[in-house]
Write a protein that holds these residues in place. Structure first.
Motif, PDB file in Angstrom:
ATOM      1  N   MET A  58      15.823  29.731  11.248  1.00 47.78           N
ATOM      2  CA  MET A  58      16.891  28.876  11.571  1.00 47.78           C
ATOM      3  C   MET A  58      17.167  28.108  10.808  1.00 47.78           C
ATOM      4  O   MET A  58      16.610  26.858   9.734  1.00 47.78           O
ATOM      5  CB  MET A  58      16.610  28.378  13.012  1.00 47.78           C
ATOM      6  CG  MET A  58      18.265  28.519  13.593  1.00 47.78           C
ATOM      7  SD  MET A  58      18.247  26.195  13.782  1.00 47.78           S
ATOM      8  CE  MET A  58      16.786  25.506  13.987  1.00 47.78           C
ATOM      9  N   PHE A  60      20.562  25.414  10.929  1.00 45.65           N
ATOM     10  CA  PHE A  60      21.784  24.879  11.697  1.00 45.65           C
ATOM     11  C   PHE A  60      22.743  24.299  11.519  1.00 45.65           C
ATOM     12  O   PHE A  60      23.208  23.096   9.663  1.00 45.65           O
ATOM     13  CB  PHE A  60      21.324  23.548  13.004  1.00 45.65           C
ATOM     14  CG  PHE A  60      21.866  22.821  13.670  1.00 45.65           C
ATOM     15  CD1 PHE A  60      21.235  24.022  14.870  1.00 45.65           C
ATOM     16  CD2 PHE A  60      22.984  22.152  13.365  1.00 45.65           C
ATOM     17  CE1 PHE A  60      21.950  24.003  15.793  1.00 45.65           C
ATOM     18  CE2 PHE A  60      22.710  21.926  14.938  1.00 45.65           C
ATOM     19  CZ  PHE A  60      23.419  22.552  16.148  1.00 45.65           C
ATOM     20  N   ASP A  62      27.073  22.289  11.741  1.00 48.56           N
ATOM     21  CA  ASP A  62      28.445  21.736  12.330  1.00 48.56           C
ATOM     22  C   ASP A  62      29.837  22.368  12.165  1.00 48.56           C
ATOM     23  O   ASP A  62      29.854  22.184  11.089  1.00 48.56           O
ATOM     24  CB  ASP A  62      28.144  20.248  12.208  1.00 48.56           C
ATOM     25  CG  ASP A  62      27.234  19.282  12.288  1.00 48.56           C
ATOM     26  OD1 ASP A  62      26.433  19.823  14.230  1.00 48.56           O
ATOM     27  OD2 ASP A  62      26.716  18.833  11.810  1.00 48.56           O
ATOM     28  N   ASP A  72      29.117  24.182  16.724  1.00 53.34           N
ATOM     29  CA  ASP A  72      27.640  24.686  16.275  1.00 53.34           C
ATOM     30  C   ASP A  72      27.505  26.075  15.897  1.00 53.34           C
ATOM     31  O   ASP A  72      27.528  26.729  16.909  1.00 53.34           O
ATOM     32  CB  ASP A  72      26.790  23.933  16.778  1.00 53.34           C
ATOM     33  CG  ASP A  72      26.471  21.994  16.761  1.00 53.34           C
ATOM     34  OD1 ASP A  72      26.802  21.965  15.839  1.00 53.34           O
ATOM     35  OD2 ASP A  72      26.876  22.452  17.583  1.00 53.34           O
ATOM     36  N   MET A  74      24.003  28.730  14.708  1.00 60.39           N
ATOM     37  CA  MET A  74      22.280  28.767  14.317  1.00 60.39           C
ATOM     38  C   MET A  74      22.627  29.902  13.576  1.00 60.39           C
ATOM     39  O   MET A  74      23.406  30.879  14.149  1.00 60.39           O
ATOM     40  CB  MET A  74      22.350  28.453  15.518  1.00 60.39           C
ATOM     41  CG  MET A  74      21.734  26.983  16.360  1.00 60.39           C
ATOM     42  SD  MET A  74      21.301  27.464  18.072  1.00 60.39           S
ATOM     43  CE  MET A  74      19.329  27.435  17.172  1.00 60.39           C
ATOM     44  N   TRP A  76      20.310  32.614  11.897  1.00 59.27           N
ATOM     45  CA  TRP A  76      18.965  33.014  11.903  1.00 59.27           C
ATOM     46  C   TRP A  76      18.821  33.914  10.988  1.00 59.27           C
ATOM     47  O   TRP A  76      19.315  34.867  10.567  1.00 59.27           O
ATOM     48  CB  TRP A  76      18.295  33.994  13.615  1.00 59.27           C
ATOM     49  CG  TRP A  76      18.615  32.613  14.125  1.00 59.27           C
ATOM     50  CD1 TRP A  76      19.843  32.397  15.138  1.00 59.27           C
ATOM     51  CD2 TRP A  76      17.373  31.735  15.068  1.00 59.27           C
ATOM     52  NE1 TRP A  76      19.373  31.653  16.269  1.00 59.27           N
ATOM     53  CE2 TRP A  76      18.312  30.895  15.986  1.00 59.27           C
ATOM     54  CE3 TRP A  76      15.976  31.797  14.606  1.00 59.27           C
ATOM     55  CZ2 TRP A  76      17.506  29.770  17.009  1.00 59.27           C
ATOM     56  CZ3 TRP A  76      15.645  30.571  15.287  1.00 59.27           C
ATOM     57  CH2 TRP A  76      15.910  30.473  16.305  1.00 59.27           C
TER      58      TRP A  76
END
Length: 126
Positions: A58, A60, A62, A72, A74, A76
């Motif tokens: 993952m 991340f 913003d 946000d 994410m 993967w």
């Protein structure tokens, strides 16, 4: 049908899954630092889950300053669907899911799938 080495072999062509998420007031009420804070939650709850499932990495991002759709994103990178499913199931058992964040949209994608399908060079590739 033998799919080894094909665009559907996740070991060589990972699946990318984008989660558009929003923080909740409960998350924002936590202090960023300190025991019981946001970073502590990441270290004590999220990191151990992610460590158990190396086939689902993952990153991340913003986004709250640029869109109202999510706070946000994410991203993967999935090389093992069992690992991805494990992450999802484990996250659902924590305050991450629905208490601290709401999952607004999940978008699975295969990078340059059209080029792989037609056995041609990807657009924009140097």
């Amino acid at each position: 049908m033998d799919t080894a080495g094909s665009q559907y072999d996740l070991a060589t062509n990972p699946l990318t899954i984008f989660w558009l998420i929003k923080t909740t007031p409960e998350w924002l009420q936590l202090p960023p630092q300190g025991e019981g804070g946001r970073f502590a939650f990441g270290k004590t709850v999220l990191n151990p889950i992610l460590a158990r499932y190396p086939g689902a990495r993952m990153a991340f991002f913003d986004s709250e300053a640029f869109t109202a759709d999510c706070t946000d994103i994410m991203v993967w990178t999935v090389t093992d669907l069992e690992h991805y499913n494990g992450v999802v199931n484990d996250l659902r058992e924590t305050k991450f899911w629905s208490s601290y964040f709401t999952i607004e949209k999940i978008i699975p994608a295969i990078e340059n799938e059209y080029a792989k399908h037609y056995k041609t060079e990807a657009l924009g590739a140097a």
